[in-house]
Design a protein around this motif. Sequence first.
Motif, PDB file in Angstrom:
ATOM      1  N   GLU A   1       0.820  -1.212   0.000  1.00  0.00           N
ATOM      2  CA  GLU A   1       0.000   0.000   0.000  1.00  0.00           C
ATOM      3  C   GLU A   1       0.855   1.263   0.000  1.00  0.00           C
ATOM      4  OE1 GLU A   1      -2.700  -0.157   3.224  1.00  0.00           O
ATOM      5  OE2 GLU A   1      -3.923  -1.776   2.359  1.00  0.00           O
ATOM      6  N   THR A   2       1.969   1.212   0.720  1.00  0.00           N
ATOM      7  CA  THR A   2       2.889   2.351   0.739  1.00  0.00           C
ATOM      8  C   THR A   2       4.281   1.838   0.423  1.00  0.00           C
ATOM      9  OG1 THR A   2       3.235   2.105   3.126  1.00  0.00           O
ATOM     10  CG2 THR A   2       1.530   3.665   2.397  1.00  0.00           C
ATOM     11  N   PHE A   3       5.045   2.644  -0.299  1.00  0.00           N
ATOM     12  CA  PHE A   3       6.372   2.232  -0.741  1.00  0.00           C
ATOM     13  C   PHE A   3       7.405   3.217  -0.232  1.00  0.00           C
ATOM     14  CE2 PHE A   3       9.750   2.756  -3.971  1.00  0.00           C
ATOM     15  CZ  PHE A   3      10.386   1.533  -3.779  1.00  0.00           C
ATOM     16  N   ILE A   4       8.377   2.689   0.491  1.00  0.00           N
ATOM     17  CA  ILE A   4       9.511   3.488   0.944  1.00  0.00           C
ATOM     18  C   ILE A   4      10.738   2.973   0.197  1.00  0.00           C
ATOM     19  CG2 ILE A   4      10.932   4.163   2.898  1.00  0.00           C
ATOM     20  CD1 ILE A   4       8.529   3.721   4.699  1.00  0.00           C
ATOM     21  N   PRO A   5      11.352   3.797  -0.664  1.00  0.00           N
ATOM     22  CA  PRO A   5      12.498   3.301  -1.440  1.00  0.00           C
ATOM     23  C   PRO A   5      13.674   2.967  -0.550  1.00  0.00           C
ATOM     24  CG  PRO A   5      12.193   5.668  -1.751  1.00  0.00           C
ATOM     25  CD  PRO A   5      11.011   5.180  -1.009  1.00  0.00           C
ATOM     26  N   ASP A   6      14.296   1.828  -0.837  1.00  0.00           N
ATOM     27  CA  ASP A   6      15.461   1.389  -0.097  1.00  0.00           C
ATOM     28  C   ASP A   6      16.659   2.252  -0.472  1.00  0.00           C
ATOM     29  OD1 ASP A   6      17.844  -0.779   0.387  1.00  0.00           O
ATOM     30  OD2 ASP A   6      16.145  -1.097   1.736  1.00  0.00           O
ATOM     31  N   VAL A   7      17.747   2.083   0.275  1.00  0.00           N
ATOM     32  CA  VAL A   7      18.950   2.884  -0.001  1.00  0.00           C
ATOM     33  C   VAL A   7      19.539   2.548  -1.358  1.00  0.00           C
ATOM     34  CG1 VAL A   7      19.493   3.255   2.426  1.00  0.00           C
ATOM     35  CG2 VAL A   7      20.307   1.190   1.286  1.00  0.00           C
ATOM     36  N   TYR A   8      19.248   1.367  -1.861  1.00  0.00           N
ATOM     37  CA  TYR A   8      19.778   0.977  -3.159  1.00  0.00           C
ATOM     38  C   TYR A   8      18.742   1.134  -4.264  1.00  0.00           C
ATOM     39  CZ  TYR A   8      23.160  -1.149  -0.015  1.00  0.00           C
ATOM     40  OH  TYR A   8      24.086  -1.350   0.973  1.00  0.00           O
ATOM     41  N   GLU A   9      17.632   1.777  -3.955  1.00  0.00           N
ATOM     42  CA  GLU A   9      16.577   1.993  -4.941  1.00  0.00           C
ATOM     43  C   GLU A   9      16.457   3.486  -5.254  1.00  0.00           C
ATOM     44  OE1 GLU A   9      13.348  -1.574  -4.196  1.00  0.00           O
ATOM     45  OE2 GLU A   9      13.279   0.177  -2.901  1.00  0.00           O
TER      46      GLU A   9
END
Length: 851
Positions: free
Chosen positions: A260-268
Amino acid sequence: MSKRHESEASVFRIPPYYYIHVLDQTTNVTRIEIGPNTFVRKDNEQVLLGPEKMVVVPPRHYCVITNPVIRDECGVVQYDNLGQVKLAHAEDEIRLQQDPFPLYPGEFIKNKVSLLKVVPALTALRLLVNRDFTEDGVEKKAGDEMLFEGPGTYIPRKEVEILGEVKAAIIKPNCALTLRALRETVDRDGKARVAGEEWMVRRSGAYLPGVYEEIVSVVGAIVLTDKQAVNVCAQQTFTDSLGKLRKSGEEYLITIDQMETFIPDVYEKVVGIINITTLTNRQYCVVVNPVDAAGKPQLGARKLIKGEKSFFLQPGEILEDGVQDVFILGDNEGIVLRSQEAFTDESVTPSKQRQPGDKWMLQGPLEYIPPVEVEVLTQRQAIPLHENEGIYVRNIKTGQVRAVIGQTYMLGEDEELWEKSVPAIVKSLLSTDRDAAADRGDWINKSKINKQTGQSSGEDDGEWDPTRVVTIHVPHNAAVQVYDYKSKKSRVVFGPDLVMLGPDEQFTQLSLSAGKPKKANKIRTVALLLGPDFTSDLIIVETADHARLQLDISYNWHFLTSEDQKEAAKIFSVADFTGDLCKALASKIRGTVSSVSFDNFHKNSASIIHGSVFGDEPFMLFPQNNLKVTSVDIKSVEPVDQRTRDSLQKSVTLAIEITTQSQEAAAKREAERIEQEAKGRLERQRITDEALAEKERKQLIFLQAESAAVESTGQAKAEAASRAEAAKIEAEAAVEGAKLKAQAMKIETDAELERMKFAREADLHYTMEQNRMEVEKNKDMAAIETEKFKAMVEALGSETLQAIASGPQNQQVRLLQSLGLKSTLITDGRTPINLLNTAAGLLGNFDAQSS
């Protein structure tokens, strides 16, 4: 007293919690004396300091002492063999809350007494180790950093320096914290991190970074919806939050179906937000480089998607020409298609095999969605044509051009509209909005005039459609010649009629002379007026006696027409018939006039010119173009020579002056007569007006005198009446005031009597009621006591009372007390009673009870 004198005093009174430093000059040893004490200084002693107040460290405070004294395990100060206190030179000692203490010789306060630092919750102190030490079995090396986390009170150490304060970061819902390791460390989850490594903390709440951790950023979550997805690119190979291995450089899509919610990773890295593509049942699209079921892009491929459908474009996919509407063709519509590769066309019945480059057209009514192998070239509509309208159609295969007139026509797949080249002059002559001169067949070369004046052309070529068949309405009594360049033939059309040009036909243009005197190429036209009409010209002739005259002459003419095309073509054989006509007739007139004198020509000019033009014939015919001249009209004859013109003008002017003077004299006499009559009427009117004015002035003076008399009398009467009225009003007001005042006093007195009456009655009623209630209360209390005693006696019974009466004295007393009797007398009637003692006993009991 100065400090010098204080130090030389012999007796020093040291109060409690004070101290002094005394120097023994014999041994050069400084000692301390602590109060309360009275110190007597010896001759070989000197007081160096004091009395000074001891250092007081209150609770939750501390101070730093430099060069502290050395103490043993029991806290006793150590002295050397000379009696001097031992100091830890260049050392610092932190002292907390304790009893007031003095400063020994050599000690001094580095930092004054300060409050201990309270570290609140979600906060930590960043500390730097200056020297090695061991704390709780853990060895700390110089250069290490550590955190003192709150809540708590920090107790300073001499081996540690405070670098600053670190506050916890609040991680809100749908947010994450990006951290970076400054050196090799272990994070709060117990995972080893290397220097430069970045990771994320996703749990909500407060997070206090470790001593070797650095907050890079706070990343907010991207809320995914049914209509939006996130395009993400992996910057290095890693395993994402979904547990899927991502390769470096791989792009992928995150939708609401995954989270539902997306938090980009450090490698994204978020490339962008992808909006959903929605197709209705009347739309379609073509996706280039589609992604297959395995997630691999098919480069160079194309995929057709028909509505009704909603989807997200995968990374690398693009829409060719966007979302397109389904081709809905009506009865008069068609669509031209071309095959880009071989395929089987199932849109027709029976299905047909198409080869690359094939062209065909589909006609409505139908709905059509082109496959990916088909290119839509154009969409066509049938062109409705009136019987007087047409279009030029060219076959792109054969190049043949034809005109289609008077029918509704739809171009085929191998046909196109052909643009006919028409000169600009002809376009202007055929325009329906040309000026009045053009309506008569005249044309002015506007482009040439604009070029000379530097202005832009005013023609609107956008209104001209070169694909339409060129038409012209030939007016009545006019003719138009059309030439076919393909068949090398011409035809003449007489009006009223409609001329429609074929693909290879053009109008014959006429360039006629105009103006006075005639100038060539002033009128351009395609329609030739057949007359009868007239042409005017100015010519200069010279008589036999050399008098030069300017003649303004008008010729009436018309063309002789015939149904034979060969004869009809003659009227167009002379391009400028007006110029030729005027030149030919002018030469004849000049030749005839040159043989006659001025006086003869002045008297017989009409007959001379008519004879020179027609001779003995009633008309003149030009056989080259069948032009017939029927009459000649002389509008004016003016001398060209100035002296001749002045003489004629002078004679005419003199005649005019004589006539004018006679008219002026008659008019002057008439004007004088009218003026005298007007003056007489004006004088009579003035006398009449003055008489009327005097009469009105007399009436005005009479009225003014009468008004003044009335004004003076009326003012006196009005003042007397007003004073009498004022006195009357004041008296009436005084009487009325006295009455009202008496009534008010009566009302106040009555009210006070009524109040006092009610108050007395209320007090009397209250007292009577209170007495009544008191009587009732006493009656009730007596009845209650009687009933109580009676009930108690009945409860005991006569036998019990008799037994008590015959019993000992103390039982009788207890019985009476249990019955609640304060005093009683019980006798059998035979035993004598000492009433004096009994009364004394009763009085004694009363006094005791009273006390």
